[in-house]
Design a protein around this motif. Structure first.
Motif, short mmCIF file in Angstrom:
data_model
loop_
_atom_site.label_atom_id
_atom_site.label_comp_id
_atom_site.label_asym_id
_atom_site.label_seq_id
_atom_site.Cartn_x
_atom_site.Cartn_y
_atom_site.Cartn_z
N PRO A 1 49.93 34.51 31.76
CA PRO A 1 50.67 35.65 30.98
C PRO A 1 49.55 37.13 30.88
CG PRO A 1 51.26 33.93 29.74
CD PRO A 1 50.01 33.56 30.81
N ILE A 2 50.02 38.38 30.67
CA ILE A 2 49.10 39.31 30.53
C ILE A 2 49.16 39.47 29.07
CG2 ILE A 2 48.86 41.94 30.71
CD1 ILE A 2 50.09 41.44 33.53
N ALA A 3 48.04 39.22 28.49
CA ALA A 3 47.89 39.22 27.11
C ALA A 3 46.92 40.38 26.31
CB ALA A 3 47.35 37.91 26.39
N SER A 4 47.42 41.17 25.56
CA SER A 4 46.53 42.11 24.85
C SER A 4 47.15 42.60 23.60
CB SER A 4 46.27 43.62 25.77
OG SER A 4 45.58 44.33 25.10
N THR A 5 46.30 42.66 22.67
CA THR A 5 46.90 43.16 21.38
C THR A 5 46.79 44.70 21.22
OG1 THR A 5 44.42 42.83 20.55
CG2 THR A 5 45.84 41.15 19.95
N ASP A 6 46.45 45.35 22.01
CA ASP A 6 46.42 46.81 22.23
C ASP A 6 47.27 47.29 23.17
OD1 ASP A 6 44.29 46.97 20.21
OD2 ASP A 6 42.99 46.95 21.75
N GLY A 7 48.14 46.50 23.73
CA GLY A 7 49.09 47.14 24.82
C GLY A 7 48.44 47.12 26.05
N VAL A 8 49.19 47.38 27.19
CA VAL A 8 48.48 47.38 28.62
C VAL A 8 49.20 48.47 29.35
CG1 VAL A 8 48.32 44.89 28.49
CG2 VAL A 8 50.26 46.04 29.41
N LYS A 9 48.16 49.08 30.34
CA LYS A 9 48.50 49.86 31.25
C LYS A 9 48.71 48.97 32.49
CE LYS A 9 47.21 54.03 31.78
NZ LYS A 9 47.51 55.27 31.62
N LEU A 10 49.65 49.57 33.26
CA LEU A 10 50.04 48.83 34.47
C LEU A 10 50.27 49.41 35.82
CD1 LEU A 10 53.34 46.79 32.41
CD2 LEU A 10 50.89 45.78 33.17
N ARG A 11 49.87 48.99 36.71
CA ARG A 11 49.85 49.76 38.09
C ARG A 11 50.84 48.83 39.13
NH1 ARG A 11 47.56 49.75 43.23
NH2 ARG A 11 47.40 51.95 44.02
N PHE A 12 51.99 49.08 39.33
CA PHE A 12 52.90 48.30 40.41
C PHE A 12 52.72 49.01 41.67
CE2 PHE A 12 54.81 47.77 36.24
CZ PHE A 12 55.15 46.56 36.00
N LYS A 13 52.67 48.12 42.72
CA LYS A 13 52.40 48.55 44.16
C LYS A 13 53.56 47.75 44.99
CE LYS A 13 49.48 49.34 47.85
NZ LYS A 13 47.91 49.01 48.22
N LEU A 14 54.82 48.64 45.30
CA LEU A 14 55.85 47.96 46.25
C LEU A 14 55.31 48.37 47.51
CD1 LEU A 14 57.07 48.71 43.12
CD2 LEU A 14 59.06 47.98 44.11
N GLN A 15 54.94 47.27 48.16
CA GLN A 15 54.81 47.52 49.81
C GLN A 15 55.93 47.38 50.76
OE1 GLN A 15 51.52 44.92 50.36
NE2 GLN A 15 49.91 46.24 49.33
N GLN A 16 56.23 48.14 51.42
CA GLN A 16 57.43 48.14 52.45
C GLN A 16 56.78 48.33 53.85
OE1 GLN A 16 60.93 50.06 49.93
NE2 GLN A 16 59.07 51.03 49.39
N GLN A 17 56.70 47.20 54.61
CA GLN A 17 55.88 47.39 55.73
C GLN A 17 56.63 46.69 56.91
OE1 GLN A 17 52.66 48.90 55.92
NE2 GLN A 17 53.17 49.63 54.02
N PHE A 18 57.87 46.38 56.49
CA PHE A 18 58.60 45.62 57.48
C PHE A 18 59.04 46.33 58.96
CE2 PHE A 18 62.69 43.80 59.24
CZ PHE A 18 62.30 42.40 59.56
N GLY A 19 59.59 47.66 58.60
CA GLY A 19 60.03 48.44 59.88
C GLY A 19 60.36 49.98 59.04
N GLU A 20 60.54 50.99 59.82
CA GLU A 20 60.75 52.10 59.31
C GLU A 20 62.16 52.66 58.74
OE1 GLU A 20 62.59 54.91 62.83
OE2 GLU A 20 60.38 55.07 62.78
N ASP A 21 63.05 51.41 58.91
CA ASP A 21 64.47 51.86 58.13
C ASP A 21 64.77 50.85 57.14
OD1 ASP A 21 65.07 53.80 59.95
OD2 ASP A 21 65.99 52.40 61.34
#
Length: 173
Positions: free
Chosen positions: A142-162
């Protein structure tokens, strides 16, 4: 997730809707979508990706270019930091499940560490009807913090151009 910043690569444009969903336009893949957010949650155990139909997408989506409305999420990456620090700690995923997965394209492939053009990732080709679909990703620790968190999501889409996501939303648990 309440996105604070959204961006993408390969000339794709992302827009935040009032319902918290993100829509993509222009450009083709391979592409990565980046979502920066803050959360007051103190013990995050997982992430849910909801892919949504939209009348502007082929066959109502949720994919953006594919004739059948499909997409392929090659890899989901999450980095985090406590408080207001820049997200730099990798959150590892332990398990993934989806309400529907295309044969040989399970949600678990989106967290296996492999990004292979034309071979790997979560997809929903052949899903019945026009409806939303979800994939849930369980964190190893688990991501645990008493001060809240900053998050960075990276959704990689490398399958093909369509095979880009056209409309989606992220959740935390």
């Amino acid at each position: 997730v309440d996105p604070q910043e959204i961006s993408s690569t390969a000339s794709n444009k992302l827009a935040l809707r009032s319902d918290g969903s993100i829509t993509a336009s222009e450009g083709k893949s391979p592409s990565d979508y980046l979502v920066l957010a803050a959360s007051p949650l103190t013990n995050i155990t997982g992430v849910m990706l909801e892919v949504l139909p939209d009348e502007s997408l082929p066959q109502f989506g949720p994919g953006r270019h594919s004739k059948d409305g499909n997409f392929v999420l090659s890899q989901l990456e999450l980095k985090w930091a406590a408080g207001t620090n820049a997200p730099d700690t990798i959150a590892k995923f332990a398990d993934a499940r989806a309400d529907f997965s295309q044969t040989e394209h399970s949600a678990a492939q989106a967290i296996d560490g492999k990004v292979e053009n034309g071979k790997n990732g979560w997809a929903i080709g052949g899903a019945p009807g026009i409806q939303r679909h979800t994939a849930t990703f369980k964190l190893e620790t688990p991501i645990a913090s008493t001060d809240g968190v900053k998050l960075r999501f990276k959704l990689q889409q490398q399958f093909g151009e369509d095979y880009l996501l056209g409309r989606f939303r992220l959740y935390l648990t």
